[in-house]
Design a protein around this motif. Structure first.
Motif, PDB file in Angstrom:
ATOM      1  N   LYS A   1     -13.397 -32.376 -35.189  1.00  0.00           N
ATOM      2  CA  LYS A   1     -14.420 -31.348 -35.398  1.00  0.00           C
ATOM      3  C   LYS A   1     -15.431 -31.525 -34.277  1.00  0.00           C
ATOM      4  N   PHE A   2     -15.944 -30.440 -33.741  1.00  0.00           N
ATOM      5  CA  PHE A   2     -16.930 -30.611 -32.673  1.00  0.00           C
ATOM      6  C   PHE A   2     -17.823 -29.390 -32.553  1.00  0.00           C
ATOM      7  N   TYR A   3     -18.946 -29.592 -31.885  1.00  0.00           N
ATOM      8  CA  TYR A   3     -19.874 -28.505 -31.576  1.00  0.00           C
ATOM      9  C   TYR A   3     -19.545 -28.008 -30.177  1.00  0.00           C
ATOM     10  N   THR A   4     -19.450 -26.703 -30.014  1.00  0.00           N
ATOM     11  CA  THR A   4     -19.067 -26.158 -28.719  1.00  0.00           C
ATOM     12  C   THR A   4     -20.194 -26.261 -27.708  1.00  0.00           C
ATOM     13  N   SER A   5     -21.438 -26.059 -28.156  1.00  0.00           N
ATOM     14  CA  SER A   5     -22.550 -26.032 -27.213  1.00  0.00           C
ATOM     15  C   SER A   5     -23.856 -26.278 -27.957  1.00  0.00           C
ATOM     16  N   ALA A   6     -24.066 -27.536 -28.315  1.00  0.00           N
ATOM     17  CA  ALA A   6     -25.176 -27.896 -29.204  1.00  0.00           C
ATOM     18  C   ALA A   6     -26.551 -27.659 -28.573  1.00  0.00           C
ATOM     19  N   GLY A   7     -26.588 -27.368 -27.286  1.00  0.00           N
ATOM     20  CA  GLY A   7     -27.863 -27.087 -26.623  1.00  0.00           C
ATOM     21  C   GLY A   7     -28.492 -25.797 -27.100  1.00  0.00           C
ATOM     22  N   PHE A   8     -27.658 -24.808 -27.485  1.00  0.00           N
ATOM     23  CA  PHE A   8     -28.239 -23.549 -27.954  1.00  0.00           C
ATOM     24  C   PHE A   8     -27.549 -22.971 -29.182  1.00  0.00           C
TER      25      PHE A   8
ATOM     26  N   ASN B   1     -14.106 -39.492 -34.159  1.00  0.00           N
ATOM     27  CA  ASN B   1     -15.003 -38.343 -34.304  1.00  0.00           C
ATOM     28  C   ASN B   1     -16.487 -38.737 -34.409  1.00  0.00           C
ATOM     29  N   GLU B   2     -16.832 -39.898 -33.824  1.00  0.00           N
ATOM     30  CA  GLU B   2     -18.248 -40.260 -33.704  1.00  0.00           C
ATOM     31  C   GLU B   2     -18.841 -39.467 -32.535  1.00  0.00           C
ATOM     32  N   ILE B   3     -17.968 -39.035 -31.643  1.00  0.00           N
ATOM     33  CA  ILE B   3     -18.364 -38.080 -30.614  1.00  0.00           C
ATOM     34  C   ILE B   3     -17.881 -36.729 -31.113  1.00  0.00           C
ATOM     35  N   GLU B   4     -18.784 -35.729 -31.115  1.00  0.00           N
ATOM     36  CA  GLU B   4     -18.454 -34.413 -31.669  1.00  0.00           C
ATOM     37  C   GLU B   4     -19.030 -33.309 -30.784  1.00  0.00           C
ATOM     38  N   ASP B   5     -18.915 -33.526 -29.485  1.00  0.00           N
ATOM     39  CA  ASP B   5     -19.471 -32.596 -28.511  1.00  0.00           C
ATOM     40  C   ASP B   5     -18.388 -32.187 -27.522  1.00  0.00           C
ATOM     41  N   ALA B   6     -18.221 -30.885 -27.326  1.00  0.00           N
ATOM     42  CA  ALA B   6     -17.124 -30.369 -26.509  1.00  0.00           C
ATOM     43  C   ALA B   6     -17.049 -30.970 -25.108  1.00  0.00           C
TER      44      ALA B   6
ATOM     45  N   ARG C   1     -30.537 -32.445 -30.893  1.00  0.00           N
ATOM     46  CA  ARG C   1     -30.180 -31.061 -30.588  1.00  0.00           C
ATOM     47  C   ARG C   1     -30.627 -30.182 -31.762  1.00  0.00           C
ATOM     48  N   LYS C   2     -31.686 -29.410 -31.520  1.00  0.00           N
ATOM     49  CA  LYS C   2     -32.288 -28.593 -32.582  1.00  0.00           C
ATOM     50  C   LYS C   2     -31.302 -27.639 -33.268  1.00  0.00           C
ATOM     51  N   PRO C   3     -30.413 -26.982 -32.524  1.00  0.00           N
ATOM     52  CA  PRO C   3     -29.511 -26.032 -33.198  1.00  0.00           C
ATOM     53  C   PRO C   3     -28.667 -26.662 -34.310  1.00  0.00           C
ATOM     54  N   ILE C   4     -28.385 -27.953 -34.195  1.00  0.00           N
ATOM     55  CA  ILE C   4     -27.578 -28.618 -35.217  1.00  0.00           C
ATOM     56  C   ILE C   4     -28.392 -29.631 -36.021  1.00  0.00           C
ATOM     57  N   GLU C   5     -29.678 -29.745 -35.696  1.00  0.00           N
ATOM     58  CA  GLU C   5     -30.585 -30.666 -36.376  1.00  0.00           C
ATOM     59  C   GLU C   5     -30.019 -32.099 -36.426  1.00  0.00           C
ATOM     60  N   LYS C   6     -29.408 -32.523 -35.337  1.00  0.00           N
ATOM     61  CA  LYS C   6     -28.798 -33.856 -35.296  1.00  0.00           C
ATOM     62  C   LYS C   6     -29.009 -34.500 -33.940  1.00  0.00           C
ATOM     63  N   ILE C   7     -28.971 -35.833 -33.952  1.00  0.00           N
ATOM     64  CA  ILE C   7     -28.935 -36.607 -32.711  1.00  0.00           C
ATOM     65  C   ILE C   7     -27.459 -36.893 -32.450  1.00  0.00           C
ATOM     66  N   ILE C   8     -26.965 -36.490 -31.290  1.00  0.00           N
ATOM     67  CA  ILE C   8     -25.535 -36.696 -31.006  1.00  0.00           C
ATOM     68  C   ILE C   8     -25.318 -37.381 -29.651  1.00  0.00           C
ATOM     69  N   TRP C   9     -24.140 -37.962 -29.516  1.00  0.00           N
ATOM     70  CA  TRP C   9     -23.710 -38.577 -28.261  1.00  0.00           C
ATOM     71  C   TRP C   9     -23.221 -37.484 -27.315  1.00  0.00           C
ATOM     72  N   GLU C  10     -23.634 -37.611 -26.040  1.00  0.00           N
ATOM     73  CA  GLU C  10     -23.162 -36.665 -25.031  1.00  0.00           C
ATOM     74  C   GLU C  10     -23.029 -37.381 -23.700  1.00  0.00           C
TER      75      GLU C  10
END
Lengths: 176, 176
Positions: free
Chosen positions: B108-115, A158-163, A63-72
């Protein structure tokens, strides 16, 4: 007493492919005027895809906005005029190859109502049949099948950090 | 195999008070180039404030981006250089009047890492002492104390439709 903020004027700053931006001047009761920066988004879906033996399908994506590879959970933007349920079916197939006999809406929420109107629809997909993935151009992700309880633990650690992923899995825990 | 997307160029579109916007041209492995619209945000906190008798403090607030009044946990943006824990303490006091003996980071989490790069820190506040609210200019919200199980039901009935609120309360359920 909470009241609505009336729009006095609206300034279109940017019209984009995924998001658009405007800045509204609003009237704030008993306080005068304020500015509201508003990011507009067409909406999206996320899918909690559960196998018969209680495993869940997760993806890893850069995910470019956070410059990280995350679980979703598998997810995607609504196309213009697309029904959220159809979007869920389409995105699940494209990203993971799975088809689902049952696709049930379990929750809808705003990701960040302070500055955005983005709404996400979470579906629970069951009765899964595996198949071939069809990633869209520019999509760069891997798909995994993980024991549900292990995925749940990943949230607690918190290995998952996506809403949408946390909301989808936390709500699903009550259902299985 | 998921790989990072290298930035080729970056175009600053807007610099705002709450958010800023840029559009990056990125190199997509084996596919060429793509555009990434990125909304930058300084980060925020949300607070699950729990009384000794398992009630939780919720607020109702008008949110211009969605033109609705919604239920949320007390929350606010990080000020420049502000530590998230201090922000949690400050926002809880300002929005609800409560002070807390214990303020613990639970997620801690990202609300919308897509944008967006917006990151939210969720704190659990216990050992509460009531006090006077100090709303900031332009803040238009009411504060309520609700039985935790009732608040949890509001999520299941989708009367709560806010990411940080659902995540905070769903995670807290496991802790009480």
């Amino acid at each position: 007493m909470v009241v609505e903020e009336k729009t006095i004027s609206s300034d279109r700053v940017y019209t984009g492919r995924v998001i658009s931006l405007k800045v509204d001047t609003v009237e704030i009761p008993q306080q005068g005027y304020g500015k509201r920066e508003i990011v507009e988004h067409g909406g999206a879906v996320g899918v909690v895809a559960l196998t018969d033996d209680n495993k869940v399908v997760l993806v890893k994506q850069f995910r470019k906005p956070i410059e990280k590879i995350i679980w979703e959970i598998p997810a995607g933007k609504l196309e213009i005029g697309e029904n959220p349920k159809d979007c869920a079916t389409r995105e699940l197939k494209e990203e993971t190859g799975y088809s689902a006999e049952n696709m049930k809406l379990i929750h809808k929420f705003y990701t960040s109502a302070g500055f955005s109107n983005q709404k996400i629809y979470i579906y629970l997909a069951t009765g899964l049949t595996p198949g071939e993935r069809k990633l869209e151009n520019g999509e760069n992700l891997d798909s995994y099948v993980i024991d549900f309880n292990e995925a749940y633990d990943m949230i607690l650690k918190n290995e998952i950090e996506d809403a949408k992923t946390s909301i989808g899995l936390l709500l699903t825990k009550d259902l299985i």
